[in-house]
Design a protein around this motif. Structure first.
Motif, short mmCIF file in Angstrom:
data_model
loop_
_atom_site.label_atom_id
_atom_site.label_comp_id
_atom_site.label_asym_id
_atom_site.label_seq_id
_atom_site.Cartn_x
_atom_site.Cartn_y
_atom_site.Cartn_z
N ARG A 61 0.83 -1.20 0.00
CA ARG A 61 0.00 0.00 0.00
C ARG A 61 0.87 1.26 0.00
O ARG A 61 0.54 2.25 -0.67
CB ARG A 61 -0.90 -0.03 1.23
CG ARG A 61 -1.98 1.03 1.24
CD ARG A 61 -2.79 0.92 2.51
NE ARG A 61 -3.41 -0.41 2.60
CZ ARG A 61 -4.05 -0.85 3.68
NH1 ARG A 61 -4.10 -0.09 4.78
NH2 ARG A 61 -4.60 -2.06 3.68
N ARG A 119 0.83 4.12 -2.93
CA ARG A 119 0.60 5.53 -2.63
C ARG A 119 1.73 6.39 -3.20
O ARG A 119 1.50 7.48 -3.73
CB ARG A 119 0.50 5.72 -1.12
CG ARG A 119 0.12 7.15 -0.74
CD ARG A 119 0.10 7.35 0.77
NE ARG A 119 -0.89 6.52 1.41
CZ ARG A 119 -0.63 5.49 2.20
NH1 ARG A 119 0.65 5.15 2.45
NH2 ARG A 119 -1.58 4.77 2.76
N GLU A 128 1.40 9.40 -6.03
CA GLU A 128 1.94 10.74 -5.83
C GLU A 128 2.88 11.14 -6.96
O GLU A 128 2.88 12.29 -7.41
CB GLU A 128 2.68 10.80 -4.48
CG GLU A 128 1.77 10.66 -3.27
CD GLU A 128 0.84 11.85 -3.11
OE1 GLU A 128 1.19 12.95 -3.60
OE2 GLU A 128 -0.23 11.69 -2.51
#
Length: 355
Positions: free
Chosen positions: A314, A318, A322
């Motif tokens: 995870r 992420r 970004e």
């Protein structure tokens, strides 16, 4: 208007001035006459002065007592003449003694002159050795004299090396005599109270030993008394195998008080049902059975590993999102800058057409 003189008084009457003033000569005569009269009156009243008893002619004259006697003695000496001591008073000296005294005085005077000039230091050692050996042939009187003078000077000096050697020899002889005469004065080696090796006489060694023993006794006096049944060195204690009744009773007493729990102790786990209390959501009650408890622990470890892997995945997703957002934002900013540049250039073209 007529003036009334009675109101202000009668004016003073004016005296007529004499037309014949007194001359200066008459005034001078009058003053001289008055001075003569006053002198005559003073001389008539004053008596004759009393004569002085002092025989001095003036205040600066000084009396000189005995001057006449001294003058008479001087005249007597002048008449008699000066008198000197003769041979009768000092005695007679023979010619040999007088000649020897003159020769010694001349030699001392010459020696003093040579000492002031420093001529006696100009000679060589060979000349001095020859003069010492008595080889004075073929020399003048002055050379012989200078050699003799240098020899006297050399003999008058102190040979410190020879003096030191003589003192050392005397000291060694004295030491040998003391060593032969007294055995106690022999030099031996001994250890002092600090363990250092020293050299000295037997008396010094005995004194140091006595001092060390006295110090040890003084130190032992303040220490507690040592037990008498101490064991020194290697020994077999047979009493441990064959104890007496008193020792056996003490050993049994200590054995009865000993903890008899198994060593090492059994494994015990937390009993969640042993007490009533509210527990949190993350509490997990393990089984008391060892096998079941082990299986539960393995399942928990697997679940933890899966959780960690999912958490890492995870976090990576992420980070990727970004990164994509940043790239998209940069592209949008570039397009926005281009659009602004095009609008600016278009505005410049419109201004050129209008002009």
């Amino acid at each position: 208007m007529a003036s009334n003189n009675s109101l202000y008084g009668n004016p003073p009457q004016k005296h007529p001035q004499s037309t014949n003033p007194q001359s200066s000569s008459s005034l001078a005569f009058t003053s001289h006459l008055s001075s003569l009269i006053s002198q005559h009156q003073s001389s008539s009243t004053t008596g004759r002065a009393r004569p002085s008893k002092s025989s001095k002619s003036d205040i600066f004259s000084v009396s000189n007592r005995g001057s006449q006697k001294r003058a008479a003695a001087d005249l007597l000496d002048d008449n008699n003449g000066q008198q000197h001591k003769s041979v009768k008073d000092i005695g007679k000296v023979d010619e040999a003694t007088l000649h020897r005294s003159k020769r010694r005085m001349e030699e001392k005077a010459r020696l003093y002159e040579d000492l002031k000039k420093g001529d006696y230091l100009a000679g060589d050692s060979d000349d001095e050795d020859d003069s010492v050996g008595g080889v004075d042939e073929g020399r003048s009187g002055g050379d012989v004299y200078m050699a003799r003078l240098r020899r006297k000077e050399k003999e008058g000096l102190v040979d410190f090396d020879r003096k030191w050697a003589d003192e050392e020899r005397k000291r060694e002889d004295k030491y040998e005599e003391e060593e032969d005469g007294d055995d106690n004065a022999s030099i031996i080696s001994y250890e002092d109270d600090l363990g250092r090796t020293r050299h000295g006489t037997r008396a010094e060694a005995a004194r140091v030993l006595a001092e060390s023993q006295s110090q040890q006794e003084a130190a032992e006096r303040w220490r507690p008394q040592r037990p008498t049944n101490l064991i020194y060195g290697e020994a077999i204690q047979t009493q441990a195998f064959n104890p007496d009744a008193n020792t056996a009773s003490q050993m049994s007493y200590l054995a009865a008080r000993r903890d008899r729990s198994p060593t090492p102790p059994e494994e015990t786990h937390y009993d969640p049902e042993g007490e009533v209390r509210n527990r949190g959501t993350g509490f997990y009650a393990f089984s008391k059975d060892e096998n079941v408890r082990k299986q539960q622990m393995e399942e928990l470890m697997e679940a933890r590993d899966e959780t960690i892997k999912e958490r890492d995945a995870r976090r990576e997703r992420r980070a990727e999102r970004e990164r994509l957002k940043d790239e998209r934002r940069m592209k949008i900013e570039e397009l926005r800058v281009k659009r602004r540049a095009e609008v600016f250039l278009a505005g410049l073209g419109d201004l050129g057409v209008q002009s």
